[in-house]
Scaffold this motif. Structure first.
Motif, PDB file in Angstrom:
ATOM      1  N   MET A   1      34.268  27.947  30.415  1.00 47.48           N
ATOM      2  CA  MET A   1      34.178  27.760  31.849  1.00 47.48           C
ATOM      3  C   MET A   1      33.920  29.123  32.483  1.00 47.48           C
ATOM      4  O   MET A   1      34.576  30.093  32.178  1.00 47.48           O
ATOM      5  CB  MET A   1      35.492  27.179  32.369  1.00 47.48           C
ATOM      6  CG  MET A   1      35.539  27.074  33.866  1.00 47.48           C
ATOM      7  SD  MET A   1      36.999  26.218  34.496  1.00 47.48           S
ATOM      8  CE  MET A   1      38.232  27.461  34.331  1.00 47.48           C
ATOM      9  N   MET A   2      32.979  29.188  33.392  1.00 48.24           N
ATOM     10  CA  MET A   2      32.665  30.437  34.077  1.00 48.24           C
ATOM     11  C   MET A   2      33.152  30.353  35.525  1.00 48.24           C
ATOM     12  O   MET A   2      33.223  29.292  36.113  1.00 48.24           O
ATOM     13  CB  MET A   2      31.153  30.694  34.068  1.00 48.24           C
ATOM     14  CG  MET A   2      30.558  30.795  32.680  1.00 48.24           C
ATOM     15  SD  MET A   2      31.134  32.204  31.752  1.00 48.24           S
ATOM     16  CE  MET A   2      30.224  33.500  32.519  1.00 48.24           C
ATOM     17  N   LEU A   3      33.471  31.491  36.108  1.00 50.69           N
ATOM     18  CA  LEU A   3      33.952  31.541  37.492  1.00 50.69           C
ATOM     19  C   LEU A   3      32.781  31.664  38.458  1.00 50.69           C
ATOM     20  O   LEU A   3      32.646  32.634  39.179  1.00 50.69           O
ATOM     21  CB  LEU A   3      34.887  32.739  37.677  1.00 50.69           C
ATOM     22  CG  LEU A   3      36.225  32.658  36.992  1.00 50.69           C
ATOM     23  CD1 LEU A   3      36.980  33.965  37.158  1.00 50.69           C
ATOM     24  CD2 LEU A   3      37.045  31.524  37.539  1.00 50.69           C
ATOM     25  N   VAL A   4      31.908  30.679  38.490  1.00 51.72           N
ATOM     26  CA  VAL A   4      30.724  30.746  39.334  1.00 51.72           C
ATOM     27  C   VAL A   4      31.019  30.431  40.791  1.00 51.72           C
ATOM     28  O   VAL A   4      30.268  30.795  41.673  1.00 51.72           O
ATOM     29  CB  VAL A   4      29.610  29.803  38.814  1.00 51.72           C
ATOM     30  CG1 VAL A   4      29.129  30.257  37.461  1.00 51.72           C
ATOM     31  CG2 VAL A   4      30.100  28.362  38.763  1.00 51.72           C
ATOM     32  N   GLY A   5      32.115  29.776  41.088  1.00 49.35           N
ATOM     33  CA  GLY A   5      32.422  29.354  42.445  1.00 49.35           C
ATOM     34  C   GLY A   5      32.774  30.471  43.399  1.00 49.35           C
ATOM     35  O   GLY A   5      32.727  30.299  44.609  1.00 49.35           O
ATOM     36  N   LEU A   6      33.112  31.629  42.898  1.00 47.67           N
ATOM     37  CA  LEU A   6      33.519  32.717  43.787  1.00 47.67           C
ATOM     38  C   LEU A   6      32.354  33.287  44.581  1.00 47.67           C
ATOM     39  O   LEU A   6      32.516  33.712  45.712  1.00 47.67           O
ATOM     40  CB  LEU A   6      34.195  33.827  42.986  1.00 47.67           C
ATOM     41  CG  LEU A   6      35.554  33.456  42.421  1.00 47.67           C
ATOM     42  CD1 LEU A   6      36.100  34.597  41.590  1.00 47.67           C
ATOM     43  CD2 LEU A   6      36.520  33.114  43.520  1.00 47.67           C
ATOM     44  N   LYS A   7      31.191  33.343  43.986  1.00 50.34           N
ATOM     45  CA  LYS A   7      30.042  33.904  44.687  1.00 50.34           C
ATOM     46  C   LYS A   7      29.696  33.097  45.940  1.00 50.34           C
ATOM     47  O   LYS A   7      29.188  33.643  46.896  1.00 50.34           O
ATOM     48  CB  LYS A   7      28.820  33.970  43.763  1.00 50.34           C
ATOM     49  CG  LYS A   7      28.944  35.013  42.679  1.00 50.34           C
ATOM     50  CD  LYS A   7      28.868  36.403  43.235  1.00 50.34           C
ATOM     51  CE  LYS A   7      28.888  37.433  42.130  1.00 50.34           C
ATOM     52  NZ  LYS A   7      28.991  38.781  42.593  1.00 50.34           N
ATOM     53  N   VAL A   8      29.969  31.813  45.914  1.00 52.33           N
ATOM     54  CA  VAL A   8      29.678  30.966  47.067  1.00 52.33           C
ATOM     55  C   VAL A   8      30.945  30.626  47.842  1.00 52.33           C
ATOM     56  O   VAL A   8      30.927  29.834  48.751  1.00 52.33           O
ATOM     57  CB  VAL A   8      28.944  29.669  46.648  1.00 52.33           C
ATOM     58  CG1 VAL A   8      27.576  29.981  46.122  1.00 52.33           C
ATOM     59  CG2 VAL A   8      29.742  28.866  45.653  1.00 52.33           C
ATOM     60  N   LYS A   9      32.061  31.266  47.475  1.00 51.52           N
ATOM     61  CA  LYS A   9      33.344  31.103  48.165  1.00 51.52           C
ATOM     62  C   LYS A   9      33.776  29.633  48.266  1.00 51.52           C
ATOM     63  O   LYS A   9      34.111  29.149  49.330  1.00 51.52           O
ATOM     64  CB  LYS A   9      33.291  31.712  49.564  1.00 51.52           C
ATOM     65  CG  LYS A   9      33.033  33.194  49.589  1.00 51.52           C
ATOM     66  CD  LYS A   9      34.331  33.945  49.492  1.00 51.52           C
ATOM     67  CE  LYS A   9      34.185  35.359  49.945  1.00 51.52           C
ATOM     68  NZ  LYS A   9      34.071  36.341  48.951  1.00 51.52           N
ATOM     69  N   GLN A  10      33.769  28.937  47.132  1.00 50.74           N
ATOM     70  CA  GLN A  10      34.238  27.559  47.131  1.00 50.74           C
ATOM     71  C   GLN A  10      35.716  27.559  47.498  1.00 50.74           C
ATOM     72  O   GLN A  10      36.534  28.176  46.816  1.00 50.74           O
ATOM     73  CB  GLN A  10      34.020  26.912  45.769  1.00 50.74           C
ATOM     74  CG  GLN A  10      32.581  26.664  45.445  1.00 50.74           C
ATOM     75  CD  GLN A  10      32.400  25.989  44.097  1.00 50.74           C
ATOM     76  OE1 GLN A  10      33.350  25.736  43.366  1.00 50.74           O
ATOM     77  NE2 GLN A  10      31.157  25.713  43.761  1.00 50.74           N
ATOM     78  N   GLN A  41      37.513  40.378  45.744  1.00 56.74           N
ATOM     79  CA  GLN A  41      36.255  41.135  45.714  1.00 56.74           C
ATOM     80  C   GLN A  41      35.969  41.637  44.289  1.00 56.74           C
ATOM     81  O   GLN A  41      34.838  41.556  43.814  1.00 56.74           O
ATOM     82  CB  GLN A  41      36.355  42.307  46.679  1.00 56.74           C
ATOM     83  CG  GLN A  41      35.103  43.122  46.799  1.00 56.74           C
ATOM     84  CD  GLN A  41      35.310  44.289  47.773  1.00 56.74           C
ATOM     85  OE1 GLN A  41      36.399  44.863  47.873  1.00 56.74           O
ATOM     86  NE2 GLN A  41      34.267  44.620  48.502  1.00 56.74           N
ATOM     87  N   ASP A  42      36.985  42.138  43.618  1.00 56.22           N
ATOM     88  CA  ASP A  42      36.810  42.612  42.247  1.00 56.22           C
ATOM     89  C   ASP A  42      36.475  41.468  41.291  1.00 56.22           C
ATOM     90  O   ASP A  42      35.625  41.616  40.412  1.00 56.22           O
ATOM     91  CB  ASP A  42      38.057  43.349  41.764  1.00 56.22           C
ATOM     92  CG  ASP A  42      38.261  44.676  42.469  1.00 56.22           C
ATOM     93  OD1 ASP A  42      37.321  45.161  43.148  1.00 56.22           O
ATOM     94  OD2 ASP A  42      39.371  45.235  42.353  1.00 56.22           O
ATOM     95  N   ILE A  43      37.142  40.341  41.472  1.00 55.95           N
ATOM     96  CA  ILE A  43      36.851  39.180  40.624  1.00 55.95           C
ATOM     97  C   ILE A  43      35.413  38.717  40.845  1.00 55.95           C
ATOM     98  O   ILE A  43      34.702  38.388  39.893  1.00 55.95           O
ATOM     99  CB  ILE A  43      37.851  38.035  40.886  1.00 55.95           C
ATOM    100  CG1 ILE A  43      39.239  38.425  40.411  1.00 55.95           C
ATOM    101  CG2 ILE A  43      37.396  36.750  40.185  1.00 55.95           C
ATOM    102  CD1 ILE A  43      40.332  37.455  40.824  1.00 55.95           C
TER     103      ILE A  43
END
Length: 79
Positions: A1-10, A41-43
């Motif tokens: 599982m990748m943490l892709v949701g942070l870039k779009v601020k889910q 921000q770091d994540i």
């Protein structure tokens, strides 16, 4: 599982991280030196290379390093 949701601020992902941060900050004095916003921000910066693995008694996953940054979530199996 990748943490892709942070870039779009889910909101669901941010809310779960905030809840975890608040819980840890309530028991770990070192967390006071890092704000949630800075941590987020770091994540976000490192998230494209983070792989998250659930490792517990119900999973057969090995604790293996598969990417530049690995986040293992689990309990006694990690000790």
């Amino acid at each position: 599982m990748m943490l892709v949701g942070l870039k779009v601020k889910q909101p669901a992902i941010v809310n779960r991280l905030r809840k975890s941060y608040d819980d840890l900050a309530s028991t770990h004095p070192g967390m006071k030196s890092v704000t949630f916003d800075k941590l987020l921000q770091d994540i976000e910066f490192f998230s494209p290379g983070i792989t998250v693995k659930l490792v517990n008694g119900e999973t057969d996953e090995d604790v293996a390093v598969d990417s530049p940054y690995n986040l293992f979530v689990g309990g006694h199996k990690l000790v």
